[in-house]
Motif scaffolding. Structure first.
Motif, short mmCIF file in Angstrom:
data_model
loop_
_atom_site.label_atom_id
_atom_site.label_comp_id
_atom_site.label_asym_id
_atom_site.label_seq_id
_atom_site.Cartn_x
_atom_site.Cartn_y
_atom_site.Cartn_z
N ALA A 1 -3.27 5.15 -4.84
CA ALA A 1 -2.86 4.50 -3.60
C ALA A 1 -3.36 5.29 -2.40
CB ALA A 1 -1.34 4.35 -3.56
N TYR A 2 -3.24 6.61 -2.47
CA TYR A 2 -3.74 7.46 -1.39
C TYR A 2 -5.25 7.26 -1.20
CZ TYR A 2 -5.77 11.54 0.84
OH TYR A 2 -6.53 12.34 1.65
N ASN A 3 -6.00 7.29 -2.29
CA ASN A 3 -7.46 7.19 -2.20
C ASN A 3 -7.90 5.84 -1.64
OD1 ASN A 3 -8.30 9.75 -3.11
ND2 ASN A 3 -7.86 9.18 -5.22
N ALA A 4 -7.24 4.76 -2.04
CA ALA A 4 -7.61 3.43 -1.54
C ALA A 4 -7.31 3.31 -0.05
CB ALA A 4 -6.86 2.35 -2.32
N LEU A 5 -6.15 3.80 0.36
CA LEU A 5 -5.77 3.72 1.77
C LEU A 5 -6.65 4.63 2.62
CD1 LEU A 5 -3.79 2.26 3.58
CD2 LEU A 5 -2.10 4.05 3.13
N PRO B 1 -4.72 -6.14 8.10
CA PRO B 1 -5.17 -6.80 6.86
C PRO B 1 -6.09 -5.93 6.02
CG PRO B 1 -5.32 -8.31 8.72
CD PRO B 1 -5.06 -6.95 9.29
N VAL B 2 -6.86 -5.06 6.68
CA VAL B 2 -7.75 -4.17 5.94
C VAL B 2 -6.94 -3.12 5.19
CG1 VAL B 2 -9.72 -2.60 6.13
CG2 VAL B 2 -9.50 -4.53 7.71
N LEU B 3 -5.95 -2.55 5.88
CA LEU B 3 -5.13 -1.50 5.29
C LEU B 3 -4.21 -2.02 4.19
CD1 LEU B 3 -4.12 0.43 8.54
CD2 LEU B 3 -5.82 1.12 6.85
N TYR B 4 -3.73 -3.25 4.35
CA TYR B 4 -2.71 -3.75 3.43
C TYR B 4 -3.25 -4.73 2.39
CZ TYR B 4 0.12 -1.87 7.25
OH TYR B 4 0.67 -1.04 8.21
N ASN B 5 -4.46 -5.25 2.59
CA ASN B 5 -4.98 -6.22 1.63
C ASN B 5 -6.35 -5.84 1.08
OD1 ASN B 5 -4.52 -8.81 0.25
ND2 ASN B 5 -6.29 -9.51 1.41
N SER B 6 -7.27 -5.42 1.95
CA SER B 6 -8.59 -5.03 1.46
C SER B 6 -8.52 -3.87 0.48
CB SER B 6 -9.51 -4.64 2.63
OG SER B 6 -9.92 -5.77 3.36
N ILE B 7 -7.46 -3.08 0.55
CA ILE B 7 -7.35 -1.95 -0.38
C ILE B 7 -7.26 -2.42 -1.82
CG2 ILE B 7 -6.37 -0.34 1.28
CD1 ILE B 7 -3.64 -0.87 0.00
N HIS B 8 -6.88 -3.69 -2.05
CA HIS B 8 -6.94 -4.23 -3.41
C HIS B 8 -8.37 -4.14 -3.94
CE1 HIS B 8 -3.36 -5.72 -5.29
NE2 HIS B 8 -2.98 -6.40 -4.23
N GLU C 1 -11.24 5.28 6.53
CA GLU C 1 -12.60 5.77 6.83
C GLU C 1 -13.54 4.62 7.18
OE1 GLU C 1 -13.84 8.04 3.43
OE2 GLU C 1 -12.96 9.89 4.23
N LEU C 2 -13.38 3.50 6.51
CA LEU C 2 -14.21 2.33 6.82
C LEU C 2 -13.89 1.79 8.21
CD1 LEU C 2 -14.03 0.59 3.35
CD2 LEU C 2 -16.12 1.42 4.43
N ILE C 3 -12.62 1.76 8.56
CA ILE C 3 -12.22 1.28 9.88
C ILE C 3 -12.76 2.18 10.98
CG2 ILE C 3 -10.24 0.97 11.43
CD1 ILE C 3 -8.68 0.01 8.93
N GLU C 4 -12.74 3.49 10.75
CA GLU C 4 -13.22 4.43 11.75
C GLU C 4 -14.70 4.25 12.02
OE1 GLU C 4 -12.20 8.25 10.24
OE2 GLU C 4 -10.02 7.92 10.48
N GLY C 5 -15.47 3.82 11.01
CA GLY C 5 -16.88 3.51 11.20
C GLY C 5 -17.73 4.74 11.45
N GLY C 6 -19.04 4.49 11.66
CA GLY C 6 -19.95 5.58 11.92
C GLY C 6 -20.32 6.32 10.66
N THR C 7 -21.05 7.39 10.80
CA THR C 7 -21.49 8.20 9.67
C THR C 7 -20.36 9.05 9.15
OG1 THR C 7 -23.74 8.26 10.53
CG2 THR C 7 -23.16 9.92 8.89
N PRO D 1 0.81 -1.22 0.00
CA PRO D 1 0.00 0.00 0.00
C PRO D 1 0.84 1.28 0.00
CG PRO D 1 0.18 -0.82 2.22
CD PRO D 1 0.93 -1.79 1.36
N VAL D 2 2.15 1.14 -0.13
CA VAL D 2 3.13 2.24 -0.20
C VAL D 2 3.43 2.82 1.17
CG1 VAL D 2 3.82 4.41 -1.26
CG2 VAL D 2 2.41 2.80 -2.56
N GLY D 3 2.41 3.11 1.96
CA GLY D 3 2.63 3.69 3.28
C GLY D 3 1.77 3.02 4.34
N ASN D 4 2.04 3.37 5.60
CA ASN D 4 1.26 2.85 6.71
C ASN D 4 -0.04 3.62 6.92
OD1 ASN D 4 2.93 0.69 7.85
ND2 ASN D 4 4.42 2.31 8.23
N SER D 5 -0.13 4.82 6.35
CA SER D 5 -1.33 5.63 6.49
C SER D 5 -1.48 6.52 5.27
CB SER D 5 -1.26 6.48 7.76
OG SER D 5 -0.31 7.52 7.61
N SER D 6 -2.70 6.98 5.05
CA SER D 6 -2.93 7.87 3.92
C SER D 6 -2.24 9.21 4.13
CB SER D 6 -4.43 8.07 3.70
OG SER D 6 -5.03 8.71 4.82
N LEU D 7 -2.00 9.58 5.38
CA LEU D 7 -1.31 10.83 5.66
C LEU D 7 0.07 10.85 5.00
CD1 LEU D 7 -1.29 13.56 7.12
CD2 LEU D 7 -0.34 12.38 9.13
#
Length: 327
Positions: A310-314, A164-171, A319-325, A99-105
């Motif tokens: 890559a930024y947009n996928a990560l 796994p969500v950050l590094y694999n689900s982004i596919h 955002e999905l992990i954070e949950g909520g509206t 995913p290139v980085g550990n975070s979208s930041l």
């Protein structure tokens, strides 16, 4: 006549090996390799993969850019960003693993103007199944419905349960964006008690396509993607397979099954391994061909992801992990 281009490879794991095999096939010569500083495994990797030049320090290899024409970065996630920053300064074509980085930041500096010389290894974009699904979307005269299932293994006793969500689900999230265009999350719902149960989200693409995203963590399910128009349905379950349904087949009741059955009529089906004549990892051949054209200066990639992708996928995964509206 263009001479064979020299490629440097950073990494010594299974993905690095897959890149080397694909580069050999398309006629790019991997002549340099490095891994972590003073790696104990890089020598064996170089011997096995027949790479003549071994570098103890990947940073020194990157700075010696007069000795290579392109570089592939397939190292550990924690080291990728630093290596990429130095590689970009060399002003030569780069293929970097997701995913290139550990975070979208870390990738936010690329979200508007991604370097045109950098490809990101979302190899599933090059699956024959995904490319066929893209044709289906393009051929529709109106908006479609999409649904994706991403059943990662997410456990509370892991040090990084959402890795796994950050590094694999982004596919899968990148495939959605590749097929449907830019996507906005409208609503994300998580379990009211257990945040590790998963997420259900509703999203909308810039072209008006509606999408449901199901992060059904720890479920005994396959990764899958469904695309539906008014009268047709495409199913990728898993992403390596393609099934196209149109219309319904009606079966009258029988003694063993005394009710009428309605079954979708399959009109086309195949998988990424059909007619494959080599042992290249699926998606890597098309990806490597695009990289070759980039290295030779002929064409910028039209299918492969860039650093903005890559930024947009990560960012979507976060955002999905954070949950909520989503606001």
């Amino acid at each position: 006549m263009i001479g064979q281009k020299r490629i440097a490879l950073i990494g010594s794991g299974a993905i690095a090996e897959a890149h080397k095999t694909a580069m050999d096939t398309v006629g790019l010569s991997v002549v340099h390799c490095a891994s972590s500083p003073r790696s104990k495994t890089i020598g064996h990797f170089a011997d096995r993969m027949r790479i003549p030049n071994i570098w103890e320090d990947p940073l020194k290899l990157l700075h010696a850019s007069d000795q290579w024409d392109g570089v592939i970065i397939a190292s550990s996630i924690n080291s990728t960003q630093k290596l990429l920053d130095i590689a970009i300064l060399q002003n030569k074509p780069i293929l970097v693993e997701k995913p290139v980085g550990n975070s979208s930041l870390q990738l936010s500096k690329y979200k508007i103007f991604p370097p045109p010389s950098v490809m990101v290894g979302f190899n599933r974009r090059h699956y024959s199944t995904v490319l066929k699904a893209k044709e289906f979307v393009k051929d529709q005269s109106s908006c479609i419905r999409a649904s994706i299932n991403l059943p990662e293994q997410v456990f509370s006793d892991n040090e990084e349960p959402y890795a796994p969500v950050l590094y694999n689900s982004i596919h899968g999230l990148d495939i959605l964006r590749f097929l449907l265009g830019d996507i906005e999350l409208l609503h994300v719902e998580q379990h009211p008690v257990d945040p590790l149960f998963g997420r259900v989200a509703i999203a909308k693409s810039s072209q008006g396509h509606i999408c449901s995203i199901n992060l059904n963590w720890n479920s005994p399910a396959k990764f899958s993607l469904t695309l539906e128009s008014a009268d047709s349905r495409i199913l990728l379950e898993p992403f390596e397979t393609y099934q196209h349904y149109h219309g319904m087949t009606i079966s009258e009741p029988t003694k063993s099954y005394p009710v009428r059955k309605y079954s979708p009529t399959e009109i086309h089906a195949f998988n990424v391994f059909d007619n494959q004549k080599n042992d290249i990892k699926p998606g890597f051949l098309g990806q490597s061909l695009e990289y070759k054209r980039l290295v030779e200066g002929f064409q910028t990639p039209s299918i492969s992801a860039n650093l903005k992708d890559a930024y947009n996928a990560l960012n979507m995964a976060e955002e999905l992990i954070e949950g909520g509206t989503v606001k």
